[in-house]
Structures are given as C-alpha cells and as structure tokens.
Design an enzyme around this catalytic site. Structure first.
Site, PDB file in Angstrom:
ATOM      1  N   LYS A 150     132.030   4.451  68.051  1.00 54.79           N
ATOM      2  CA  LYS A 150     132.200   3.954  69.422  1.00 54.79           C
ATOM      3  C   LYS A 150     131.752   2.496  69.529  1.00 54.79           C
ATOM      4  CE  LYS A 150     130.900   6.898  72.421  1.00 54.79           C
ATOM      5  NZ  LYS A 150     130.190   7.777  73.358  1.00 54.79           N
ATOM      6  N   LYS A 154     121.768   2.853  68.191  1.00 54.15           N
ATOM      7  CA  LYS A 154     121.765   3.067  69.645  1.00 54.15           C
ATOM      8  C   LYS A 154     122.438   4.381  69.955  1.00 54.15           C
ATOM      9  CE  LYS A 154     121.437   1.145  73.841  1.00 54.15           C
ATOM     10  NZ  LYS A 154     120.750   2.392  74.179  1.00 54.15           N
ATOM     11  N   SER A 196     124.760  -0.640  78.372  1.00 59.68           N
ATOM     12  CA  SER A 196     123.435  -0.567  77.736  1.00 59.68           C
ATOM     13  C   SER A 196     123.199  -1.807  76.888  1.00 59.68           C
ATOM     14  CB  SER A 196     123.347   0.665  76.824  1.00 59.68           C
ATOM     15  OG  SER A 196     122.915   1.783  77.548  1.00 59.68           O
ATOM     16  N   HIS A 245     123.250   2.287  59.561  1.00 58.23           N
ATOM     17  CA  HIS A 245     122.369   1.124  59.595  1.00 58.23           C
ATOM     18  C   HIS A 245     123.129  -0.153  59.236  1.00 58.23           C
ATOM     19  CE1 HIS A 245     118.766   4.006  58.899  1.00 58.23           C
ATOM     20  NE2 HIS A 245     118.955   3.785  60.177  1.00 58.23           N
ATOM     21  N   HIS A 246     124.452  -0.123  59.412  1.00 62.32           N
ATOM     22  CA  HIS A 246     125.178  -1.353  59.052  1.00 62.32           C
ATOM     23  C   HIS A 246     124.884  -2.463  60.060  1.00 62.32           C
ATOM     24  CE1 HIS A 246     127.915   0.073  62.136  1.00 62.32           C
ATOM     25  NE2 HIS A 246     128.578  -1.054  62.095  1.00 62.32           N
ATOM     26  N   LYS A 267     121.632   9.194  67.807  1.00 62.46           N
ATOM     27  CA  LYS A 267     121.594  10.170  68.916  1.00 62.46           C
ATOM     28  C   LYS A 267     120.309  10.974  68.807  1.00 62.46           C
ATOM     29  CE  LYS A 267     124.292  11.397  72.334  1.00 62.46           C
ATOM     30  NZ  LYS A 267     125.190  10.479  73.056  1.00 62.46           N
TER      31      LYS A 267
END
Ligand code: NAD
Length: 483
Positions: A106, A82, A374, A76-77, A118
């Site tokens: 990533k 995503k 995205s 949550h930084h 995920k």
C-alpha cells in the site's frame, strides 16, 4: 489453504483460511509479470520481524487475564515501518502478517516512503472498560518499546479496526514517558487527536480516500463504457458494508458528491432503499435504537450478508476481511467493488467477479487514504509546525495586493464574496485534502496504466502489486546486492 489457529477466548473459531497465503498468492500472480529473480521476490514477500508476546492484566473484577499481542514489521526497505494496531478477539499471527504485508504494498502504491507493519491485540475491546483498555494499550506500547518496535524512525503505529484516537493518545503518552525530552516523540504514533499533535482530516482520511478511489474509477469513460455505466459518481447507486470509521465516512463523501447510498450493512443486519438512504440519519437512528434495522421505509435484511447481494452499481465492503467469497460472489450484482476494508475479497471470488466484467478497486490502493494522511501527520510532527501556519497569512496578503491591482487595472470592483474567494489562504484541512486527493488520483492512474499497458494483467489488484513490487525491488537493487 493453511489452518491459522483453533478458537478465540469466547469459543469463536478463527478463520481456517490463511489471509497471509492469500496476499502471497496475489503477490505471486503479479510477480509473473516482472523479471526479478526468485531471491529478490522472496526477500520482498517475507515478513522481516515478527514479535509475538503475551502479558498479564488484572481486570476490574480482580481476575487475571493474559493478553496475546503482535507487531509485525513486514518490510525494512524503507524506514520507519508503518501500520495500524487492530483490537479484535479474532486477531492472530497470520492476519497480522497479512495486514503488515498489505501495508508494505500500500505504501509503495501511494508513494508513501515507509515500510509496512501491523499490530494486533487479541481482545474484544467492547468487553473491556476504559481503564482496562488504557492499561492494555499502555502495556502493549511498553512491550514494543522494550524490543525497539516503536519510534519515529523505527515503526509508527496508527489506529485500525477496534482502535482510534483515544488509544493512539495513550500510546504516544506512554512512548513519551519512556523518552522524555525527545522532541520528535509525537511522530512515534499517528492518528492522534488534534489536541495531541494530530492532523486535521486524519479521522475521516481513509473514507475520503475510498471516495476518491471510487470517483477516479467511475470517471474513466472508456472503462465505464465496458461495464455499461455512465461516467461520473453522480447518481451511482452504492451499497456500503460497515458503518465504522471507513464505511461511514466513505458513504458520507460519496453522498455529498451526488452518489446514492441505496444499502448499508452492519453486523446486526442490512437495510436497502432504492431511493437512497441518508447516511447521517441512519447513523443517528442506529445511535438511538442500537441498530440500523427498521429505518424509515427501508427494506430490512436480518442476515447482514444479504445486503451485499442487492442491486447497485458500486459495492464498498468496509468492515472486515473475507466478506466476498465463492459462497456469495455469484450473487453480487455490483459492477464495481471498491475495497474499503483490508482483504474483503478472496482470490477465487475476485477471479469470478472479474470474469464477469466487474471492476475491483483493490484495498491496497482504495483504503490508502489513512496511511497517506498519517504520513502528513508524521511530517507535521517532525517539522513541529502545522501545515499552512507559516505562509497562510502571507499568501492572503499577496492575494489581496493582486486583487487590488486587478481592480485598479480593470476599473472593476470585486464584490466582498469574490474578494474573499480570491484571497483566501489554505487551512491545514484544505492542504491535507488536496495532498490526499493528489495522491489518490495519481496512484489510480499509475495502477490503471500498468494494467492497460499489458493485456495479460487482468485486474487492478495485479497491476497494483506489479507497481509495488517494482518500486520495492528498485530500492533493494539500489543497495547493490541484487544486479
Ligand atoms: P471500525 O471498527 O471503525 O468499523 C468497522 C465496522 O464494521 C463496525 O461498525 C462494525 O460493527 C462493522 N462490522 C463488523 N463486522 C461486520 C459484519 N460482519 N458485517 C457488517 N458490518 C460489520 O473499523 P474501521 O477502522 O472502519 O476499519 C474497517 C476496515 O477498514 C478494516 O478492514 C480495517 O483494517 C480497514 N482499514 C481501516 C483504516 C482506518 O484508517 N481506520 C485504514 C485502512 C484500512
């Protein structure tokens, strides 16, 4: 190694290797090259929210089944988090945690300002009809809504193995049913069809990114000299595992750029032809016959894994994790591995390959094209306007004026083709490809520089983790908690 479960519904055993442990082992290796405190490193490494749930569905045949599902927000930084949603009967909590962690690193590597997440739904999607899949997807989405695990500023799902545009359009439609009137609701999901506020180039983005990654790697003469290959993608002999979204598109773009696809591997077997295979023809052949085998004069391997061991310069595993392990690494002939899939190489196999001088371009960088585009889709959805729409015509008119002025000043008339080339404004796809190329090129050299600047950093993967850890640590340190 940690055991991760027992068996799937159909009796297939789950992997006994902990994928999350592997990711963390890579992290720990890289963390040694930083000076951050143990506390801060543990903060970065741990998954922040893990939502495990189960819901019942009624099959078309009237039977009731319960479906296991997960959503993991690893970091949550940055917000939103995503990551894709995987539909596979092999999905388990360990795998989703690992994939969520990889998403965090990533995003940091390619400078996408998101945390990592995920999702997973434990079903074999090919055993369900369309209505059942729609029902499962919509139910999965409403479970995420119930617990606040989805939203344009919270957590944004995308496609992954076993899911695609169709599933994303069901997801966003479900989200919109719960949040009518939310003008940003399209940004709750990416990888949507173009007609539903998707973006041009998203479908093939990961494969295109894999191509850019391979191209950047082979374009460094100094690195190619060490592995006795000529620089440049042209003429490079490439084997690709997986003819799905990532593998097929990566193979296509490499072929277009002059690479020679000598081998293709699917679950039913592998084919090899040292003179090259036409990727589109193989795709059509598979569509018509149900298999890649028996394609023209190509050699068949009924054991798919054998395909990975054939002679080539570049190997692109683009199917699933754990495909290159100690069981086959010694037989791999490629001098460059570009990881299209997530986690295809085990840590031990990578050590062996690097020891032999092989270059491994890691997943967390190489397959980041999907999340990069995205991100562009999310930006498009939040700005409510397609890229290029506001300035394309204006740019074209300015270029027309400039071309006319040039003609007047030089007294030379441009041909119709020359003028067309000169004045043309960018389409959305061109802007997306340009943004993706810039992202992949910049990130490759950031990673390579980290590796080159410290000789103890032996792999591009370690360098990628070092770069990602630094970026994430900086954002935690900016909170003022850590000194
Ligand atoms: P996909 O379902 O479109 O394609 C996977 C392909 O691999 C299928 O054709 C399947 O038949 C084949 N396959 C499965 N098992 C195999 C085996 N043992 N040997 C050879 N082939 C096998 O999935 P995808 O979206 O292309 O994803 C592939 C990998 O890339 C996954 O690891 C995924 O997490 C990763 N990835 C995907 C994206 C994306 O945008 N789709 C983004 C980043 C990473």
């Amino acid at each position: 190694m940690t055991k991760t479960g027992n068996q799937t519904k159909t009796g297939k055993p789950f992997s006994t290797v902990s994928f999350f442990n592997d990711v963390n082992r890579f992290f720990d290796l890289a963390a040694r090259h930083t000076t951050y405190s143990h506390d801060l490193l543990e903060m970065i490494k741990d998954a922040k929210s893990v939502y495990r749930f189960k819901f019942p569905i009624r099959r078309a045949n009237g039977k009731i089944e319960s479906v296991d599902a997960w959503r993991v927000e690893h970091s949550h930084h940055m917000h939103p988090t995503k990551g894709g949603v995987r539909y596979s009967e092999m999905v388990n909590e360990d795998e989703v945690m690992a994939l969520a962690a990889l998403m965090t690193y990533k995003n940091a590597i390619v400078n996408v300002p998101f945390g990592g997440a995920k999702g997973g739904i434990r079903i074999n999607p090919w055993e369900y009809d369309e209505r059942e899949l729609e029902h499962i997807t919509r139910r999965y989405t409403s479970e995420l809504i119930k617990k606040n695990f989805i939203g344009p500023g919270i957590d944004v799902p995308a496609p992954d193995y076993g899911s695609g545009e169709r599933e994303m359009s069901w997801m966003v439609d479900t989200y919109q049913a719960f949040y009518p009137g939310d003008v940003n609701s399209h940004a709750a999901v990416t990888g949507k069809p173009l007609s539903q506020h998707g973006i041009a180039g998203r479908r093939e983005a990961t494969g295109r990114g894999v191509y850019f990654a391979a191209r950047e790697c082979v374009d460094v003469p100094e690195d190619m000299k060490k592995i006795k290959l000529a620089p440049g993608i042209e003429g490079k002999r490439v084997i690709v595992q997986g003819m799905g979204n990532v593998g097929f598109n990566a193979a296509r773009f490499i072929q277009q750029a002059g690479g020679v696809i000598v081998g293709l591997c699917e679950y039913e077997g592998a084919i090899y032809d040292k003179n090259g295979l036409d990727v589109n023809e193989v795709f059509e052949h598979r569509k018509a016959t149900g298999s890649i085998l028996n394609f023209k004069k190509a050699k068949n391997f009924t054991r798919s894994a054998e395909g990975l061991e054939q002679d080539c310069d570049i190997l692109i595993p683009a199917a699933l994790e754990n495909q290159i392990t100690l069981a086959n690494a010694a037989n791999i002939k490629a001098r460059i591995i570009v990881e299209g899939a997530n986690g295809p190489t085990s840590p031990e196999a990578e050590e062996l390959l690097i020891g032999r001088g092989c270059i491994v371009v890691p997943d967390m960088y190489a397959n980041a094209g999907g999340v990069t585009v995205s991100y562009f889709e999310w930006l498009k959805n939040l700005s409510h306007v397609a890229f290029g729409r506001m300035h394309r015509r204006y740019e074209e008119q300015s270029n027309q004026d400039l071309a006319s002025l040039m003609e007047k000043m030089t007294g030379t008339q441009l041909s119709k083709e020359q003028r067309k080339l000169l004045v043309k404004g960018p389409t959305e796809l061109e802007l997306v490809v340009s943004g993706l190329e810039d992202t992949m090129v910049t990130a490759y050299h950031e990673i390579r520089d980290i590796k080159m600047n410290k000789k103890e950093i032996e792999s591009l993967r370690t360098a990628s983790y070092v770069g990602a850890i630094k970026k994430i640590a900086t954002s935690y340190m900016n909170l003022g908690i850590w000194p």
